[in-house]
Design a protein around this motif. Structure first.
Motif, PDB file in Angstrom:
ATOM      1  N   PHE A 110      38.235  21.055  73.981  1.00 39.98           N
ATOM      2  CA  PHE A 110      37.912  20.004  74.959  1.00 39.98           C
ATOM      3  C   PHE A 110      39.069  19.013  74.971  1.00 39.98           C
ATOM      4  CE2 PHE A 110      33.583  20.751  76.466  1.00 39.98           C
ATOM      5  CZ  PHE A 110      33.173  21.763  75.607  1.00 39.98           C
ATOM      6  N   MET A 111      40.187  19.500  75.492  1.00 41.37           N
ATOM      7  CA  MET A 111      41.408  18.696  75.508  1.00 41.37           C
ATOM      8  C   MET A 111      41.989  18.592  76.910  1.00 41.37           C
ATOM      9  SD  MET A 111      43.381  19.833  72.050  1.00 41.37           S
ATOM     10  CE  MET A 111      42.573  19.759  70.434  1.00 41.37           C
ATOM     11  N   GLY A 112      41.168  18.879  77.897  1.00 46.76           N
ATOM     12  CA  GLY A 112      41.622  18.692  79.270  1.00 46.76           C
ATOM     13  C   GLY A 112      41.382  17.251  79.685  1.00 46.76           C
ATOM     14  N   MET A 113      41.078  17.081  80.951  1.00 49.99           N
ATOM     15  CA  MET A 113      40.896  15.728  81.446  1.00 49.99           C
ATOM     16  C   MET A 113      39.590  15.130  80.916  1.00 49.99           C
ATOM     17  SD  MET A 113      40.711  14.627  85.393  1.00 49.99           S
ATOM     18  CE  MET A 113      42.010  15.716  85.875  1.00 49.99           C
ATOM     19  N   GLY A 114      39.654  13.833  80.585  1.00 52.73           N
ATOM     20  CA  GLY A 114      38.434  13.122  80.225  1.00 52.73           C
ATOM     21  C   GLY A 114      38.237  12.925  78.736  1.00 52.73           C
ATOM     22  N   GLU A 115      37.256  12.088  78.415  1.00 55.86           N
ATOM     23  CA  GLU A 115      36.910  11.818  77.017  1.00 55.86           C
ATOM     24  C   GLU A 115      35.552  12.484  76.757  1.00 55.86           C
ATOM     25  OE1 GLU A 115      38.030  10.540  74.023  1.00 55.86           O
ATOM     26  OE2 GLU A 115      36.011  11.119  73.493  1.00 55.86           O
ATOM     27  N   PRO A 116      35.551  13.622  76.076  1.00 53.48           N
ATOM     28  CA  PRO A 116      34.299  14.373  75.923  1.00 53.48           C
ATOM     29  C   PRO A 116      33.176  13.568  75.283  1.00 53.48           C
ATOM     30  CG  PRO A 116      36.115  15.401  74.672  1.00 53.48           C
ATOM     31  CD  PRO A 116      36.713  14.317  75.497  1.00 53.48           C
ATOM     32  N   LEU A 117      33.497  12.708  74.337  1.00 50.48           N
ATOM     33  CA  LEU A 117      32.416  11.989  73.660  1.00 50.48           C
ATOM     34  C   LEU A 117      31.854  10.840  74.497  1.00 50.48           C
ATOM     35  CD1 LEU A 117      33.363  12.059  69.873  1.00 50.48           C
ATOM     36  CD2 LEU A 117      32.028  13.677  71.248  1.00 50.48           C
ATOM     37  N   PHE A 177      44.019  15.880  62.990  1.00 49.50           N
ATOM     38  CA  PHE A 177      44.583  14.713  63.679  1.00 49.50           C
ATOM     39  C   PHE A 177      45.645  15.187  64.652  1.00 49.50           C
ATOM     40  CE2 PHE A 177      43.993  11.637  59.829  1.00 49.50           C
ATOM     41  CZ  PHE A 177      42.663  11.491  60.160  1.00 49.50           C
ATOM     42  N   GLU A 178      45.513  14.758  65.894  1.00 50.91           N
ATOM     43  CA  GLU A 178      46.584  14.982  66.864  1.00 50.91           C
ATOM     44  C   GLU A 178      47.476  13.737  66.811  1.00 50.91           C
ATOM     45  OE1 GLU A 178      46.547  17.803  68.834  1.00 50.91           O
ATOM     46  OE2 GLU A 178      44.643  18.437  67.977  1.00 50.91           O
ATOM     47  N   PHE A 179      48.761  13.968  66.720  1.00 47.69           N
ATOM     48  CA  PHE A 179      49.682  12.836  66.659  1.00 47.69           C
ATOM     49  C   PHE A 179      50.878  13.137  67.550  1.00 47.69           C
ATOM     50  CE2 PHE A 179      52.408   9.554  64.904  1.00 47.69           C
ATOM     51  CZ  PHE A 179      51.531   8.605  64.373  1.00 47.69           C
ATOM     52  N   ILE A 180      50.905  12.493  68.717  1.00 43.95           N
ATOM     53  CA  ILE A 180      52.038  12.677  69.629  1.00 43.95           C
ATOM     54  C   ILE A 180      53.199  11.877  69.077  1.00 43.95           C
ATOM     55  CG2 ILE A 180      52.859  12.398  71.988  1.00 43.95           C
ATOM     56  CD1 ILE A 180      50.157  11.668  72.860  1.00 43.95           C
ATOM     57  N   LEU A 181      54.358  12.459  69.048  1.00 42.10           N
ATOM     58  CA  LEU A 181      55.534  11.691  68.610  1.00 42.10           C
ATOM     59  C   LEU A 181      56.210  11.078  69.830  1.00 42.10           C
ATOM     60  CD1 LEU A 181      56.840  14.147  65.889  1.00 42.10           C
ATOM     61  CD2 LEU A 181      55.794  11.890  65.536  1.00 42.10           C
ATOM     62  N   VAL A 204      36.147  19.811  69.825  1.00 40.44           N
ATOM     63  CA  VAL A 204      36.028  18.603  70.644  1.00 40.44           C
ATOM     64  C   VAL A 204      37.113  17.634  70.192  1.00 40.44           C
ATOM     65  CG1 VAL A 204      34.593  16.566  71.089  1.00 40.44           C
ATOM     66  CG2 VAL A 204      33.572  18.841  71.131  1.00 40.44           C
ATOM     67  N   SER A 205      37.848  17.130  71.156  1.00 44.65           N
ATOM     68  CA  SER A 205      38.915  16.177  70.846  1.00 44.65           C
ATOM     69  C   SER A 205      38.510  14.812  71.371  1.00 44.65           C
ATOM     70  CB  SER A 205      40.211  16.638  71.521  1.00 44.65           C
ATOM     71  OG  SER A 205      41.261  15.747  71.225  1.00 44.65           O
ATOM     72  N   THR A 206      38.712  13.780  70.574  1.00 43.45           N
ATOM     73  CA  THR A 206      38.313  12.435  71.017  1.00 43.45           C
ATOM     74  C   THR A 206      39.400  11.406  70.715  1.00 43.45           C
ATOM     75  OG1 THR A 206      36.688  10.636  70.787  1.00 43.45           O
ATOM     76  CG2 THR A 206      37.060  12.007  68.843  1.00 43.45           C
ATOM     77  N   ILE A 214      40.920  14.468  66.281  1.00 45.05           N
ATOM     78  CA  ILE A 214      41.054  13.050  66.601  1.00 45.05           C
ATOM     79  C   ILE A 214      42.439  12.803  67.173  1.00 45.05           C
ATOM     80  CG2 ILE A 214      40.978  10.688  65.676  1.00 45.05           C
ATOM     81  CD1 ILE A 214      38.327  12.241  65.371  1.00 45.05           C
ATOM     82  N   SER A 215      42.482  12.211  68.371  1.00 47.84           N
ATOM     83  CA  SER A 215      43.775  11.820  68.928  1.00 47.84           C
ATOM     84  C   SER A 215      44.158  10.500  68.263  1.00 47.84           C
ATOM     85  CB  SER A 215      43.660  11.659  70.445  1.00 47.84           C
ATOM     86  OG  SER A 215      43.431  12.914  71.033  1.00 47.84           O
ATOM     87  N   LEU A 216      44.931  10.596  67.203  1.00 45.74           N
ATOM     88  CA  LEU A 216      45.206   9.403  66.399  1.00 45.74           C
ATOM     89  C   LEU A 216      46.401   8.631  66.961  1.00 45.74           C
ATOM     90  CD1 LEU A 216      43.883   8.101  63.923  1.00 45.74           C
ATOM     91  CD2 LEU A 216      45.621   9.211  62.511  1.00 45.74           C
ATOM     92  N   ALA A 265      50.505  20.943  80.020  1.00 47.45           N
ATOM     93  CA  ALA A 265      50.390  20.592  78.606  1.00 47.45           C
ATOM     94  C   ALA A 265      49.540  19.341  78.456  1.00 47.45           C
ATOM     95  CB  ALA A 265      51.778  20.385  78.016  1.00 47.45           C
ATOM     96  N   CYS A 266      49.183  19.058  77.212  1.00 47.92           N
ATOM     97  CA  CYS A 266      48.322  17.913  76.925  1.00 47.92           C
ATOM     98  C   CYS A 266      48.815  16.664  77.623  1.00 47.92           C
ATOM     99  CB  CYS A 266      48.293  17.628  75.427  1.00 47.92           C
ATOM    100  SG  CYS A 266      47.454  18.877  74.497  1.00 47.92           S
ATOM    101  N   GLY A 267      47.902  15.955  78.188  1.00 46.40           N
ATOM    102  CA  GLY A 267      48.225  14.657  78.758  1.00 46.40           C
ATOM    103  C   GLY A 267      48.928  14.721  80.098  1.00 46.40           C
ATOM    104  N   PRO A 309      55.310  16.816  70.112  1.00 54.21           N
ATOM    105  CA  PRO A 309      56.372  16.046  70.758  1.00 54.21           C
ATOM    106  C   PRO A 309      55.900  15.622  72.146  1.00 54.21           C
ATOM    107  CG  PRO A 309      57.205  18.137  69.884  1.00 54.21           C
ATOM    108  CD  PRO A 309      55.707  18.198  69.806  1.00 54.21           C
ATOM    109  N   TYR A 310      56.092  14.382  72.456  1.00 50.61           N
ATOM    110  CA  TYR A 310      55.571  13.819  73.706  1.00 50.61           C
ATOM    111  C   TYR A 310      55.981  14.637  74.927  1.00 50.61           C
ATOM    112  CZ  TYR A 310      54.692  10.520  77.448  1.00 50.61           C
ATOM    113  OH  TYR A 310      54.236   9.939  78.605  1.00 50.61           O
ATOM    114  N   ASN A 311      55.027  14.920  75.797  1.00 51.93           N
ATOM    115  CA  ASN A 311      55.308  15.605  77.068  1.00 51.93           C
ATOM    116  C   ASN A 311      55.544  14.571  78.155  1.00 51.93           C
ATOM    117  OD1 ASN A 311      54.854  18.266  76.084  1.00 51.93           O
ATOM    118  ND2 ASN A 311      52.659  17.858  76.156  1.00 51.93           N
TER     119      ASN A 311
END
Ligand code: SAH
Length: 374
Positions: A167-174, A267-271, A202-204, A225-227, A344-346, A300-302
């Motif tokens: 659940f990493m497409g558009m929106g906040e699943p929670l 933990f997801e951590f975009i650089l 589920v990603s939040t 977790i999108s940290l 890609a993500c985001g 790495p940031y997209n």
């Protein structure tokens, strides 16, 4: 059909709900079982296909339910690469879903695993500063049927089964908790789509109260977790949600998750260059990951058109990763698929809808060139 009366998508209904409607229609209960089988196991797209149901039953059903609520408006990518599906909803809105043929880096997946990245809302209210999905704001929640149907539509188009869902497409699943958890139950059920709970993530962005609620949800799904910031100071700058639920509250919820669940956290951590990519952040992140026994996915940031953020150099990415690895944290640097087709993500939504002329770009369409090449 108007948007105030959304069609009753049968893919979002459980057998007992379907049986209740059958009872109302004066139909025998065994017919409801036949319908469930047609809809889920056999993926019938039309009531006319359900040949063992009497014509009168099929006609009665068509007055109450629809088997499909959306259409594939556009597909980008090719069969052996990441494919992005633009889906047109019954009310003329759009969401995207992305099929990733094989991604061994994701969640210990095997190389033959087909992952689908699904959307949970049209738009997003959380306004993360680096993300494309929230740029046009929040429109509405997806129904359980619309969530389940993303899988059904993509499988029919691709001619193959999806066996991993994120659940990493558009929106906040929670923020769409009840529809998302209902969809997960249907996706998981034997009578439903039959995807293993451990193959759903589920990603939040960090909705602490809903994380606790999800910890009490009986299925053994995974949580990411999108940290994106290891300290409140850094996280607050790029994720407004952190002002509502800060890291103390978030980690309290993660402890609660661990106390209730066996699935490891990710933990997801975009650089992002000069925002969260310092080695100090890496050290604090390592400690936090150890505290709750989380794996770390570095992304790495997209590039997002119109946003001023950049991806750090590969040397910088590697140094950040090394701090985590040296601290004994399981960490991967995720080389994203689909970056070139904005899948890609985001990157979801904005670009394609703008291309189709469906929405006006809400941000200046100035192209930001980033340092390290994609
Ligand atoms: N709202 C949920 C689900 C969306 S997941 C969440 O925040 O987790 C989408 C993932 O892509 C999140 O980890 C998000 O932070 C990340 N992301 C957003 N924009 C990105 C970008 N430009 N580059 C890389 N990752 C991005």
């Amino acid at each position: 059909m108007t948007s105030s009366h959304p069609p009753l998508g049968i893919l979002g209904m459980k057998p007992e709900e379907i049986a209740a409607v059958f009872a109302e229609l004066g139909q025998p209960a065994f017919r409801a079982k036949q319908l469930v089988e047609w809809v889920f196991s056999r993926r019938a797209a039309s009531f006319d296909d359900m040949t063992n149901l009497p014509k009168t039953t099929r006609e009665a059903l068509a007055t109450r339910f629809v088997t499909r609520t959306m259409q594939i408006a556009k597909v980008t990518g090719s069969a052996d690469t990441t494919r992005k599906f633009l889906l047109k909803l019954h009310d003329g809105r759009y969401v995207e879903t992305v099929l990733i043929p094989a991604n061994p880096a994701l969640y210990g997946g095997k190389s033959d695993r087909r992952t689908l990245c699904v959307s949970s809302q049209v738009g997003c209210a959380y306004d993360c500063k680096f993300c494309a999905s929230g740029l046009a704001g929040f429109t509405r929640n997806l129904t359980a049927a619309e969530i389940v149907e993303q899988i059904v539509q993509v499988e029919a188009h691709a001619g193959e089964r999806v066996d991993n869902l994120v659940f990493m497409g558009m929106g906040e699943p929670l923020a769409n908790y009840s529809n998302v958890t209902k969809a997960i139950e249907i996706l998981n059920a034997e009578w439903g789509i039959g995807i293993g709970a451990r193959h759903m993530t589920v990603s939040t962005s960090g909705l602490a109260p809903q994380i606790k609620k999800l910890a009490d949800f009986p299925l053994q799904i995974r949580l990411a977790i999108s940290l994106h910031g290891a300290t409140d100071e850094v996280r607050e700058k790029i994720m407004p949600v952190n002002r509502k639920h800060n890291l103390v509250e978030l980690f309290e919820a993660l402890e609660y998750w661990n106390a209730h669940r066996k699935q490891f956290l990710t933990f997801e951590f975009i650089l992002i260059e000069n925002i969260n990519d310092s080695l100090d952040q890496a050290r604090v992140l390592a400690k936090r990951a150890r505290d709750v026994n989380a794996k770390v996915n570095l992304i790495p940031y997209n590039t997002v058109e119109g946003l001023p953020w950049a991806r750090p150099s590969e040397a910088r990415q590697d140094a950040f990763l090394a701090v985590l690895s040296n601290a004994g944290v399981t960490a991967t640097l995720r080389r994203e698929k689909g970056h070139d087709i904005a899948a890609a993500c985001g990157q979801l939504r904005l670009k394609q809808e703008t291309e189709l002329g469906i929405i006006e770009s809400p941000v200046p369409s100035r192209r930001i060139t980033i340092g390290a090449g994609a």
